[in-house]
Design an enzyme around this catalytic site. Sequence first.
Site, PDB file in Angstrom:
ATOM      1  CB  CYS A   1      -0.917  -0.011   1.227  1.00 32.89           C
ATOM      2  SG  CYS A   1      -2.042   1.385   1.230  1.00 32.89           S
TER       3      CYS A   1
ATOM      4  CB  CYS B   1      -4.038   4.732  -5.659  1.00 34.07           C
ATOM      5  SG  CYS B   1      -3.907   2.956  -5.307  1.00 34.07           S
TER       6      CYS B   1
HETATM    7  O1  PYC Z   1      -1.864   3.811  -1.995  1.00 29.14           O
HETATM    8  O2  PYC Z   1      -1.319   1.838  -2.791  1.00 29.14           O
HETATM    9  C1  PYC Z   1      -2.120   2.623  -2.270  1.00 29.14           C
HETATM   10  C2  PYC Z   1      -3.459   2.114  -1.896  1.00 29.14           C
HETATM   11  C3  PYC Z   1      -3.994   0.889  -2.179  1.00 29.14           C
HETATM   12  C4  PYC Z   1      -5.284   0.875  -1.626  1.00 29.14           C
HETATM   13  C5  PYC Z   1      -5.501   2.100  -1.029  1.00 29.14           C
HETATM   14  N1  PYC Z   1      -4.368   2.838  -1.202  1.00 29.14           N
END
Ligand code: PYC
Length: 312
Positions: A90, A238
């Site tokens: 993550c 993300c």
């Molecule tokens: O930042 O890799 C990320 C992530 C995955 C799911 C929520 N955030």
Amino acid sequence: MITKRIKVVDSHTGGEPTRVVISGGPDLKKGSLSDRRMLFQTDFDDFRSAIVNEPRGSDAMVGALLCEPVDPSCVAGVIFFNNVGYLEMCGHGTIGLIVTLAHIGTIGLGTHRIETPVGVIEATLDGPNSVTIRNVPSYRIAKTVAVEVEGIGIICGDIAWGGNWFFLVNDHAEVLHISNIDRLIDVTWKIRQALKRQGITGAEGQEIDHIELFSQSPTADSRNFVLCPGKAYDRSPCGTGTSAKVACLVADGKLKPGVWYRQESVIGSLFEARATLDGDQIIPEIRGTAFVTAEAELIITDADPFAMGIRA
Ligand code: PYC
């Protein structure tokens, strides 16, 4: 009455929350991080739900269980989890974890190694709230894959790994704006279900459980909307999704290694990203900011009918 107390530190990375479990977590023994993740899942899944689900958490909350690393060069091990299960890696959570480790005095400025179930990553605390992570090798396995989506028609996307599996869609009719969240969740959920129905998977048959839509942005190189496995959307751009995007851009010759790329989230928060090369592997670097929002002691008491969280 039995009462357990769990120390946590909460933070957010570009609006996406992370809850780091500092103490009071389950005893996962001394195996590899991926073995410990399996044990967590099979024997202590109630604990996962208690930490991130309502009434203590929310669908958007990502948990990060601090673990003793196997590799002595690592400052910590971590297992990430969410409202429905476990994440391989993550990005926003690692940025939150690093700021949290600095907040509790475990680390200072500089580069630190963190062990995850999918390998060791490096993260540099550049300033009190700014972190650059060097993610796991990221790559695209298929370009312009067509999927028939119920009520929408054919949608084409790329399949790429950035620490989780992503279906990345550039060509769609959606408006990536916070006022359109319900519709975006609905569309991306339908894409995910269509991929599953049509047997379109990651490299070794893994479910593609993150769906990412892109559009232009007036203030960044791109804006995205990312649907996470438990139907929550990522408030941040993300980290693993931006890594998957970087891998696609490099594969298409649209991003040169070393050049910074600005990825904005659907709420307007920003990550900067670039590809570095290790031999022929693409190692994305992701830079973002996180802020600590709470230090707390969670209380779990067996008299509470919702002690282990509300789940379907
Ligand atoms: O930042 O890799 C990320 C992530 C995955 C799911 C929520 N955030």
